[in-house]
Scaffold this motif. Structure first.
Motif, PDB file in Angstrom:
ATOM      1  N   VAL A  59      -1.430-126.866   6.362  1.00 23.89           N
ATOM      2  CA  VAL A  59      -1.064-127.687   5.123  1.00 23.89           C
ATOM      3  C   VAL A  59      -1.521-126.915   3.944  1.00 23.89           C
ATOM      4  O   VAL A  59      -1.368-127.609   3.063  1.00 23.89           O
ATOM      5  N   SER A  93       0.008-135.488   8.059  1.00 24.96           N
ATOM      6  CA  SER A  93       1.455-135.609   8.107  1.00 24.96           C
ATOM      7  C   SER A  93       2.118-135.824   6.807  1.00 24.96           C
ATOM      8  O   SER A  93       3.113-135.096   6.799  1.00 24.96           O
ATOM      9  N   GLY A  94       1.522-136.431   6.077  1.00 25.82           N
ATOM     10  CA  GLY A  94       2.100-136.414   4.686  1.00 25.82           C
ATOM     11  C   GLY A  94       1.895-135.240   4.086  1.00 25.82           C
ATOM     12  O   GLY A  94       3.058-134.677   3.361  1.00 25.82           O
ATOM     13  N   LEU A  95       1.005-134.562   4.018  1.00 28.86           N
ATOM     14  CA  LEU A  95       0.812-132.917   3.384  1.00 28.86           C
ATOM     15  C   LEU A  95       1.878-132.059   3.922  1.00 28.86           C
ATOM     16  O   LEU A  95       2.462-131.236   3.705  1.00 28.86           O
ATOM     17  N   ALA A  96       2.095-132.210   5.353  1.00 31.71           N
ATOM     18  CA  ALA A  96       3.231-131.394   6.093  1.00 31.71           C
ATOM     19  C   ALA A  96       4.736-132.033   5.725  1.00 31.71           C
ATOM     20  O   ALA A  96       5.524-131.389   6.477  1.00 31.71           O
ATOM     21  N   GLY A  97       4.778-132.663   4.916  1.00 36.25           N
ATOM     22  CA  GLY A  97       6.051-133.225   4.449  1.00 36.25           C
ATOM     23  C   GLY A  97       6.740-134.244   5.435  1.00 36.25           C
ATOM     24  O   GLY A  97       7.914-134.362   5.495  1.00 36.25           O
ATOM     25  N   LYS A  98       5.964-134.752   6.507  1.00 38.83           N
ATOM     26  CA  LYS A  98       6.222-135.576   7.517  1.00 38.83           C
ATOM     27  C   LYS A  98       5.876-136.993   7.341  1.00 38.83           C
ATOM     28  O   LYS A  98       5.422-137.720   8.412  1.00 38.83           O
ATOM     29  N   ASP A 100       7.188-139.536   6.865  1.00 38.21           N
ATOM     30  CA  ASP A 100       8.098-140.763   7.873  1.00 38.21           C
ATOM     31  C   ASP A 100       7.606-140.625   8.907  1.00 38.21           C
ATOM     32  O   ASP A 100       7.847-141.609   9.854  1.00 38.21           O
TER      33      ASP A 100
END
Length: 147
Positions: A59, A93-98, A100
Motif C-alpha cells: 500500500v 483494503s481501503g488503501l489498496a483501493g478495495k 468495497d
C-alpha cells in the motif's frame, strides 16, 4: 488553521514529495507467505502492527509508518472493541483501493471467528488465539484485497 497535523498525516501516509514510501523488508514477499510473516511478528509488536507492517509495501507505506499508524489498535480498537487486526485489514483494503471488500471481509471474519470483538477473544481464549486470527485475516486480505 494549523497545518502541522495535516502535514504530519500526509508524511505518515507518504504523500509528501521526497519521502520514500516503501521498505524493502517485505517487498517482493509472496502473498502466500504473508500470513506466517504476520503471525511471526506478533509478540514483538501488537497484532495490528504485525499485520500493518506485513502489508506496508503493498500500500506504499514504509514499515515504520505502518507500525505507527497501527499503534493504537492493539488489544482492539477502543480497547477490547473491534479486533485490531481486523481494523487494520479494513484500512489496508481501503488503501489498496478495495474498500468495497470491507463488508465481506468483516462477515468472513465474524463467521469464522464467532465475533469481531477483541473482548470476546480475550475472555474466551486469552491471547492464545491472536496468531490464528492474524493468519485468517491475512489470508482474507490476500484473497479479497491483494489477490
Amino acid at each position: 488553521m494549523k497545518t502541522g497535523g495535516a502535514v504530519g498525516i500526509a508524511a505518515l501516509i507518504g504523500a509528501v514529495p521526497g519521502i520514500p514510501r516503501a521498505d524493502a523488508a517485505t517487498a517482493g514477499t509472496a502473498l502466500a507467505e504473508r500470513p506466517e510473516t504476520a503471525a511471526g511478528r506478533f509478540g514483538a509488536m501488537s497484532c495490528a502492527q504485525a499485520l500493518a507492517t506485513t502489508y506496508a509495501d503493498l500500500v506504499g507505506l514504509r514499515e515504520e509508518q505502518a507500525k505507527a499508524l497501527a499503534s493504537g489498535f492493539g488489544l482492539g480498537m477502543g480497547r477490547k472493541q473491534t479486533c485490531g487486526a481486523l481494523t487494520v485489514a479494513l484500512m489496508l483494503s481501503g488503501l489498496a483501493g478495495k474498500g468495497d471488500a470491507c463488508a465481506s471481509l468483516m462477515d468472513a471474519f465474524e463467521k469464522e471467528m464467532g465475533s469481531t470483538q477483541c473482548a470476546f477473544f480475550v475472555d474466551q481464549f486469552g491471547y492464545s488465539r491472536c496468531r490464528d486470527l492474524l493468519r485468517f485475516v491475512s489470508r482474507q486480505l490476500n484473497e479479497r484485497a491483494f489477490g
